[in-house]
Design an enzyme around this catalytic site. Structure first.
Site, PDB file in Angstrom:
ATOM      1  N   ASN A  11       0.869  -1.176   0.000  1.00  0.00           N
ATOM      2  CA  ASN A  11       0.000   0.000   0.000  1.00  0.00           C
ATOM      3  C   ASN A  11       0.904   1.224   0.000  1.00  0.00           C
ATOM      4  OD1 ASN A  11      -1.799   2.048   0.465  1.00  0.00           O
ATOM      5  ND2 ASN A  11      -2.229   1.482   2.592  1.00  0.00           N
ATOM      6  N   HIS A  97      -9.608   1.056   4.342  1.00  0.00           N
ATOM      7  CA  HIS A  97      -8.380   1.217   5.132  1.00  0.00           C
ATOM      8  C   HIS A  97      -8.689   2.115   6.333  1.00  0.00           C
ATOM      9  CE1 HIS A  97      -4.328   2.455   6.252  1.00  0.00           C
ATOM     10  NE2 HIS A  97      -3.904   1.390   5.606  1.00  0.00           N
ATOM     11  N   GLU A 167      -5.783  -5.124  10.281  1.00  0.00           N
ATOM     12  CA  GLU A 167      -4.769  -4.105  10.518  1.00  0.00           C
ATOM     13  C   GLU A 167      -5.077  -3.360  11.817  1.00  0.00           C
ATOM     14  OE1 GLU A 167      -2.605  -2.837   6.759  1.00  0.00           O
ATOM     15  OE2 GLU A 167      -4.430  -1.669   6.803  1.00  0.00           O
ATOM     16  N   GLY A 173       2.178   1.981  10.697  1.00  0.00           N
ATOM     17  CA  GLY A 173       3.161   3.059  10.593  1.00  0.00           C
ATOM     18  C   GLY A 173       3.831   3.428  11.897  1.00  0.00           C
TER      19      GLY A 173
HETATM   20  C1  PEP Z   1      -0.870   0.121   5.841  1.00  0.00           C
HETATM   21  O1  PEP Z   1      -0.798   1.271   5.454  1.00  0.00           O
HETATM   22  O2  PEP Z   1      -1.833  -0.584   5.498  1.00  0.00           O
HETATM   23  C2  PEP Z   1       0.199  -0.395   6.694  1.00  0.00           C
HETATM   24  C3  PEP Z   1       0.074  -1.593   7.190  1.00  0.00           C
HETATM   25  O3  PEP Z   1       1.252   0.440   6.910  1.00  0.00           O
HETATM   26  P1  PEP Z   1       2.666   0.048   7.637  1.00  0.00           P
HETATM   27  O4  PEP Z   1       3.115  -1.269   7.034  1.00  0.00           O
HETATM   28  O5  PEP Z   1       3.580   1.167   7.287  1.00  0.00           O
HETATM   29  O6  PEP Z   1       2.391  -0.091   9.084  1.00  0.00           O
END
Ligand code: PEP
Length: 250
Positions: A11, A97, A167, A173
């Protein structure tokens, strides 16, 4: 339907100008030289989708987008439809998301409408769910994510390829990741919720884990129960890191 191969999807969020196409090209070239055991996708900003699709044509790299409007066309300034994304060369799209849910107020019902629209336009949706830190601390993680999945997955998904991504919002992040036990508990609960929502159709779709997946933790996370791949943000922006995650998947 045959059990789908795991999926590693990048992503790129709102990152990437023209030169970023080279990163995708490097991933595509690597997949041509050495096919991966998993399916591999990059979900790029809409402005790059067509360029990426052209640059990686003929390779196994899947090109996706990061959002769509639920209508096919209309007076929706600034939006793009599933049909437009497909026309640009995308075959996949991230929906719901947590950044879209929290910043733009997207509800489960809207995410479900967008998932139906994705199917209408010929796109494979990756439908995201996840709890906030406060919800986890209140002991409500499973209730929240199972509720999200049941309300965000339309019954029309039956017979179509799709994925769910778990997630945890607090892991995106931040460099923080849940323990393996926490990941497995969530993934197993989500599988059950998907079966309750869709019947047999909820059994096959991969459930990705997303949230600070990096080259050094990918192998362990990807072996956890019910983890059928990863949704990767920051570490998908550089081909070398993203490929390390792809190769960690086997
Ligand atoms: C995302 O944006 O879906 C994500 C998982 O970001 P990161 O891997 O940077 O935590």
């Amino acid at each position: 339907m045959a059990v789908p191969r795991p999926l590693i999807a990048g992503n790129w969020k709102m990152f990437g100008l023209g030169p970023a196409v080279d990163e995708a090209r490097q991933v595509a070239v690597s997949l041509l030289a050495k096919p991966a055991a998993v399916r591999v996708a990059i979900c790029a900003p809409a402005t790059l989708v067509e360029r990426l699709a052209r640059a990686v044509e003929g390779s196994a790299l899947i090109v996706g987008g990061q959002d769509i409007h639920q209508e096919a066309s209309g007076a929706f300034t600034g939006d793009i439809s599933a049909e437009m994304l497909a026309d640009a060369g995308a075959t996949m799209v991230i929906l719901g998301h947590s950044e879209r849910r929290s910043i733009y107020g997207e509800t489960d019902a809207l995410v479900a409408a967008k998932a139906k629209a994705a199917l209408r336009g010929g796109l494979e949706p990756i439908i995201c769910v996840g709890e906030t830190l406060a919800e986890r601390q209140e002991g409500r993680t499973l209730q929240v994510i199972c509720g999200q999945v049941k309300a965000s997955l339309p019954t029309e998904l039956d017979g179509h390829a799709f994925a769910v991504a778990y997630e945890p919002v607090w892991a995106i992040g931040t460099g923080l990741t849940p323990t393996l036990e926490q990941i497995e508990e969530a993934q197993v609960a989500l599988r059950q919720a998907m079966v309750e929502a869709l019947g047999e159709a909820g059994r096959g779709a991969p459930i990705l884990y997303g949230g600070s997946v990096k080259p050094d933790n990918a192998a362990v996370i990807l072996k956890a129960r019910e983890v059928g791949g990863a949704l990767v943000g920051g570490a998908s922006l550089k081909a070398v890191d993203f490929l390390a995650i792809v190769r960690a998947a086997g």
